[in-house]
Design a protein around this motif. Sequence first.
Motif, PDB file in Angstrom:
ATOM      1  N   GLU A   1       3.984  -2.461  -0.602  1.00 44.56           N
ATOM      2  CA  GLU A   1       2.655  -1.904  -0.397  1.00 44.56           C
ATOM      3  C   GLU A   1       1.695  -2.280  -1.511  1.00 44.56           C
ATOM      4  OE1 GLU A   1       2.899   2.286   0.199  1.00 44.56           O
ATOM      5  OE2 GLU A   1       4.314   2.141   1.847  1.00 44.56           O
ATOM      6  N   ALA A   2       2.219  -2.549  -2.722  1.00 48.52           N
ATOM      7  CA  ALA A   2       1.336  -2.812  -3.860  1.00 48.52           C
ATOM      8  C   ALA A   2       0.804  -4.238  -3.877  1.00 48.52           C
ATOM      9  CB  ALA A   2       2.079  -2.530  -5.165  1.00 48.52           C
ATOM     10  N   ALA A   3       1.633  -5.228  -3.545  1.00 45.70           N
ATOM     11  CA  ALA A   3       1.225  -6.630  -3.694  1.00 45.70           C
ATOM     12  C   ALA A   3       1.103  -7.381  -2.377  1.00 45.70           C
ATOM     13  CB  ALA A   3       2.221  -7.354  -4.605  1.00 45.70           C
ATOM     14  N   LEU A   4       2.021  -7.160  -1.454  1.00 51.80           N
ATOM     15  CA  LEU A   4       2.020  -7.955  -0.231  1.00 51.80           C
ATOM     16  C   LEU A   4       0.758  -7.776   0.613  1.00 51.80           C
ATOM     17  CD1 LEU A   4       3.802 -10.005   1.327  1.00 51.80           C
ATOM     18  CD2 LEU A   4       4.509  -8.082   2.756  1.00 51.80           C
ATOM     19  N   PRO A   5       0.302  -6.555   0.899  1.00 50.87           N
ATOM     20  CA  PRO A   5      -0.892  -6.412   1.739  1.00 50.87           C
ATOM     21  C   PRO A   5      -2.137  -7.113   1.185  1.00 50.87           C
ATOM     22  CG  PRO A   5       0.294  -4.344   1.652  1.00 50.87           C
ATOM     23  CD  PRO A   5       0.925  -5.246   0.621  1.00 50.87           C
ATOM     24  N   PRO A   6      -2.497  -6.881  -0.109  1.00 54.81           N
ATOM     25  CA  PRO A   6      -3.686  -7.581  -0.611  1.00 54.81           C
ATOM     26  C   PRO A   6      -3.507  -9.090  -0.671  1.00 54.81           C
ATOM     27  CG  PRO A   6      -2.596  -6.357  -2.384  1.00 54.81           C
ATOM     28  CD  PRO A   6      -1.978  -5.922  -1.101  1.00 54.81           C
ATOM     29  N   TYR A   7      -2.298  -9.565  -0.977  1.00 53.93           N
ATOM     30  CA  TYR A   7      -2.038 -11.005  -1.033  1.00 53.93           C
ATOM     31  C   TYR A   7      -2.132 -11.617   0.363  1.00 53.93           C
ATOM     32  CZ  TYR A   7       0.389 -15.352  -2.394  1.00 53.93           C
ATOM     33  OH  TYR A   7       0.727 -16.665  -2.648  1.00 53.93           O
ATOM     34  N   ALA A   8      -1.577 -10.925   1.350  1.00 53.63           N
ATOM     35  CA  ALA A   8      -1.589 -11.441   2.717  1.00 53.63           C
ATOM     36  C   ALA A   8      -2.996 -11.458   3.302  1.00 53.63           C
ATOM     37  CB  ALA A   8      -0.670 -10.604   3.599  1.00 53.63           C
ATOM     38  N   THR A   9      -3.781 -10.422   3.024  1.00 53.70           N
ATOM     39  CA  THR A   9      -5.112 -10.330   3.627  1.00 53.70           C
ATOM     40  C   THR A   9      -6.156 -11.153   2.879  1.00 53.70           C
ATOM     41  OG1 THR A   9      -5.473  -8.276   2.380  1.00 53.70           O
ATOM     42  CG2 THR A   9      -4.696  -8.075   4.653  1.00 53.70           C
ATOM     43  N   SER A  10      -5.955 -11.406   1.587  1.00 56.33           N
ATOM     44  CA  SER A  10      -6.941 -12.190   0.824  1.00 56.33           C
ATOM     45  C   SER A  10      -6.549 -13.663   0.798  1.00 56.33           C
ATOM     46  CB  SER A  10      -7.079 -11.641  -0.599  1.00 56.33           C
ATOM     47  OG  SER A  10      -5.821 -11.642  -1.270  1.00 56.33           O
ATOM     48  N   THR A  11      -5.519 -13.988   0.038  1.00 51.80           N
ATOM     49  CA  THR A  11      -5.073 -15.382  -0.055  1.00 51.80           C
ATOM     50  C   THR A  11      -4.563 -15.900   1.279  1.00 51.80           C
ATOM     51  OG1 THR A  11      -4.440 -14.999  -2.361  1.00 51.80           O
ATOM     52  CG2 THR A  11      -3.566 -16.970  -1.303  1.00 51.80           C
ATOM     53  N   GLY A  12      -3.833 -15.066   2.006  1.00 50.38           N
ATOM     54  CA  GLY A  12      -3.242 -15.501   3.272  1.00 50.38           C
ATOM     55  C   GLY A  12      -4.176 -15.446   4.463  1.00 50.38           C
ATOM     56  N   GLY A  13      -5.283 -14.698   4.350  1.00 48.46           N
ATOM     57  CA  GLY A  13      -6.235 -14.615   5.452  1.00 48.46           C
ATOM     58  C   GLY A  13      -5.719 -13.858   6.663  1.00 48.46           C
ATOM     59  N   VAL A  14      -4.779 -12.941   6.474  1.00 49.66           N
ATOM     60  CA  VAL A  14      -4.220 -12.166   7.585  1.00 49.66           C
ATOM     61  C   VAL A  14      -5.127 -10.972   7.877  1.00 49.66           C
ATOM     62  CG1 VAL A  14      -2.262 -10.736   8.324  1.00 49.66           C
ATOM     63  CG2 VAL A  14      -1.865 -12.860   7.059  1.00 49.66           C
ATOM     64  N   SER A  15      -5.370 -10.688   9.155  1.00 44.52           N
ATOM     65  CA  SER A  15      -6.209  -9.563   9.554  1.00 44.52           C
ATOM     66  C   SER A  15      -5.451  -8.253   9.417  1.00 44.52           C
ATOM     67  CB  SER A  15      -6.658  -9.730  11.004  1.00 44.52           C
ATOM     68  OG  SER A  15      -5.539  -9.649  11.877  1.00 44.52           O
ATOM     69  N   ALA A  16      -6.196  -7.135   9.497  1.00 43.60           N
ATOM     70  CA  ALA A  16      -5.562  -5.828   9.430  1.00 43.60           C
ATOM     71  C   ALA A  16      -4.579  -5.642  10.578  1.00 43.60           C
ATOM     72  CB  ALA A  16      -6.624  -4.729   9.456  1.00 43.60           C
ATOM     73  N   HIS A  17      -4.949  -6.108  11.764  1.00 37.62           N
ATOM     74  CA  HIS A  17      -4.053  -6.008  12.916  1.00 37.62           C
ATOM     75  C   HIS A  17      -2.795  -6.845  12.681  1.00 37.62           C
ATOM     76  CE1 HIS A  17      -2.509  -7.083  16.961  1.00 37.62           C
ATOM     77  NE2 HIS A  17      -2.848  -5.836  17.246  1.00 37.62           N
ATOM     78  N   GLY A  18      -2.982  -8.041  12.139  1.00 39.68           N
ATOM     79  CA  GLY A  18      -1.846  -8.906  11.850  1.00 39.68           C
ATOM     80  C   GLY A  18      -0.925  -8.308  10.812  1.00 39.68           C
ATOM     81  N   LEU A  19      -1.516  -7.580   9.839  1.00 42.07           N
ATOM     82  CA  LEU A  19      -0.705  -6.949   8.795  1.00 42.07           C
ATOM     83  C   LEU A  19       0.192  -5.870   9.405  1.00 42.07           C
ATOM     84  CD1 LEU A  19      -0.268  -6.990   5.722  1.00 42.07           C
ATOM     85  CD2 LEU A  19      -1.956  -5.155   5.547  1.00 42.07           C
TER      86      LEU A  19
ATOM     87  N   GLY B   1      10.771  -5.654  -6.014  1.00 45.00           N
ATOM     88  CA  GLY B   1      11.005  -5.678  -4.571  1.00 45.00           C
ATOM     89  C   GLY B   1      10.306  -4.564  -3.831  1.00 45.00           C
ATOM     90  N   TYR B   2      10.957  -3.410  -3.739  1.00 48.81           N
ATOM     91  CA  TYR B   2      10.450  -2.315  -2.909  1.00 48.81           C
ATOM     92  C   TYR B   2       8.996  -1.948  -3.198  1.00 48.81           C
ATOM     93  CZ  TYR B   2      15.179  -1.215  -1.231  1.00 48.81           C
ATOM     94  OH  TYR B   2      16.415  -1.261  -0.634  1.00 48.81           O
TER      95      TYR B   2
ATOM     96  N   PRO C   1       3.444  -1.033  -8.968  1.00 47.74           N
ATOM     97  CA  PRO C   1       2.026  -1.121  -8.592  1.00 47.74           C
ATOM     98  C   PRO C   1       1.113  -1.418  -9.771  1.00 47.74           C
ATOM     99  CG  PRO C   1       3.069   0.741  -7.505  1.00 47.74           C
ATOM    100  CD  PRO C   1       4.056   0.226  -8.507  1.00 47.74           C
ATOM    101  N   ALA C   2       1.463  -0.893 -10.961  1.00 43.96           N
ATOM    102  CA  ALA C   2       0.648  -1.174 -12.146  1.00 43.96           C
ATOM    103  C   ALA C   2       0.682  -2.664 -12.476  1.00 43.96           C
ATOM    104  CB  ALA C   2       1.156  -0.352 -13.327  1.00 43.96           C
ATOM    105  N   LEU C   3       1.860  -3.284 -12.365  1.00 39.90           N
ATOM    106  CA  LEU C   3       1.968  -4.722 -12.607  1.00 39.90           C
ATOM    107  C   LEU C   3       1.199  -5.513 -11.554  1.00 39.90           C
ATOM    108  CD1 LEU C   3       5.750  -5.113 -13.547  1.00 39.90           C
ATOM    109  CD2 LEU C   3       3.782  -5.198 -15.081  1.00 39.90           C
ATOM    110  N   ALA C   4       1.282  -5.059 -10.304  1.00 36.64           N
ATOM    111  CA  ALA C   4       0.605  -5.771  -9.217  1.00 36.64           C
ATOM    112  C   ALA C   4      -0.904  -5.760  -9.408  1.00 36.64           C
ATOM    113  CB  ALA C   4       0.969  -5.152  -7.877  1.00 36.64           C
ATOM    114  N   GLY C   5      -1.428  -4.627  -9.888  1.00 34.83           N
ATOM    115  CA  GLY C   5      -2.871  -4.522 -10.074  1.00 34.83           C
ATOM    116  C   GLY C   5      -3.428  -5.611 -10.981  1.00 34.83           C
ATOM    117  N   GLY C   6      -2.691  -5.906 -12.055  1.00 35.02           N
ATOM    118  CA  GLY C   6      -3.142  -6.965 -12.958  1.00 35.02           C
ATOM    119  C   GLY C   6      -2.666  -8.334 -12.541  1.00 35.02           C
ATOM    120  N   GLY C   7      -1.442  -8.430 -12.031  1.00 35.05           N
ATOM    121  CA  GLY C   7      -0.869  -9.727 -11.683  1.00 35.05           C
ATOM    122  C   GLY C   7      -1.592 -10.440 -10.559  1.00 35.05           C
ATOM    123  N   LEU C   8      -2.095  -9.702  -9.586  1.00 40.98           N
ATOM    124  CA  LEU C   8      -2.781 -10.327  -8.454  1.00 40.98           C
ATOM    125  C   LEU C   8      -4.145 -10.902  -8.841  1.00 40.98           C
ATOM    126  CD1 LEU C   8      -1.931  -7.793  -5.603  1.00 40.98           C
ATOM    127  CD2 LEU C   8      -1.035 -10.105  -5.899  1.00 40.98           C
ATOM    128  N   LYS C   9      -4.639 -10.540 -10.028  1.00 48.40           N
ATOM    129  CA  LYS C   9      -5.925 -11.071 -10.492  1.00 48.40           C
ATOM    130  C   LYS C   9      -5.775 -12.440 -11.143  1.00 48.40           C
ATOM    131  CE  LYS C   9      -7.881  -6.459 -11.319  1.00 48.40           C
ATOM    132  NZ  LYS C   9      -8.412  -5.523 -12.343  1.00 48.40           N
TER     133      LYS C   9
END
Length: 422
Positions: A232-250, A227-228, A361-369
């Motif tokens: 910062e570890a998974a949601l931002p990269p997932y939202a901006t890459s897969t989700g196509g959300v802009s930095a402003h939108g984030l 959760g917590y 964050p260590a899990l997110a680094g590999g899991g998001l790939k």
Amino acid sequence: MGLVPRLPRRAWVVLSGDLLSAIGSGMTMPFFILYLHRVRGIDLTLAGLVLATVAVASFAGNVIGGSLADRAGPRRALMVGLCAGTGGAGWFAFVHSPAAAFGAAAVIGLGASISWPALDSLLASTVSESQRSSVFAMRHATLNVGFGTGAVIAASIVDFASPPTFQLLYLVDAATFLAVVPLLAVLRGVGDRVVLEEPTRGGYREVLADRAFLAVWAITALLVVVGYSQYEAALPPYATSTGGVSAHGLGFVFAANTFAVAALQLVVLRVLAGRRRTSALFAASLAMGAAWCLAIVAAHVGGGSPAIVGFACAMTVLALAETLLSPALAPIVNDLAPERLRGRYNGTFVLAYTTGFTIGPALAGGGLKVGDGTPYFALLVAGCAAAAVGSLALRRRLPPAVDVVGDHRLRDDGKNPAAAAV
């Protein structure tokens, strides 16, 4: 009845100090890596390692802070942590090399990790047992108000082309830590009582022998991992890459979380009054899982405004989970802790957060790939389900008087909060 709990003046003094330091932290937290990389020219990988140093230092600081709170009293321990935080933030304003950045980050981490268990111990000592859920919920609300206020102030100041603007942020952050010390001086005598009879008997060994506490620790670490830490570890990269959300939108997405916490916390506290804390943990676990499900849906709606709204909804549900956890986790720990070991209990408890923020964050680094990152978020949902099951199993380990969100209003009415547990 109002939503704001009736707490002793000494509790409000501590909460006011925490709010002040949170404003300073809110000014600097979003810019830690950006300051090192874009302003000081430090390699991005090294900047990430500098941030990790904060967590590494926290492993030592949590243990030191817990022991110091028991030996010298939580108020004095908190003052030590705040002074260390002042030094670290002030040093960070003037770093120009990786070596200096690592050193300043270690001091920042040490100060924060000493302060956290000391503050929790001090808050617990300023109120009665029936008010602990209220005071920790109030702390979570004021903390988020401080972070949000600091972020807004920082946004109006910083300029990547002007290093002095970033130096100003960190110097103000240092000043807010230092400014809390006089507030604590007003509380002289509160939280200073150190139990002299066998003060160190058992120590951390006794804490680790408490099976109920260890069960709470394990659930907390799991919730931080799935959760917590993923905020910062998974949601931002997932939202901006897969989700196509802009930095402003984030930025809008994260603002939704902060303001939702501030709006919901006292309402949730009132709803939970007299109910089981383990029920709150169960509901929070389910809410986290639902939030990650919403994130998966938002990532596949085609980007743009629908994706931003979808991720904002996910962060709002995560805010609900946060508000369910704050009146439950820390109060359980402080009710389980004997007075002479309260600092060590809180120090060990905070280690669950440190551990989770290291593993997550260590899990997110590999899991998001894996694929487009969606399988990883499905794994997070499964982890939340496991936390929900663990929350219900915890019910069998807790004394009935500990497994209740006590409320001073019920106590004032002459009712027994434990009798209302459901």
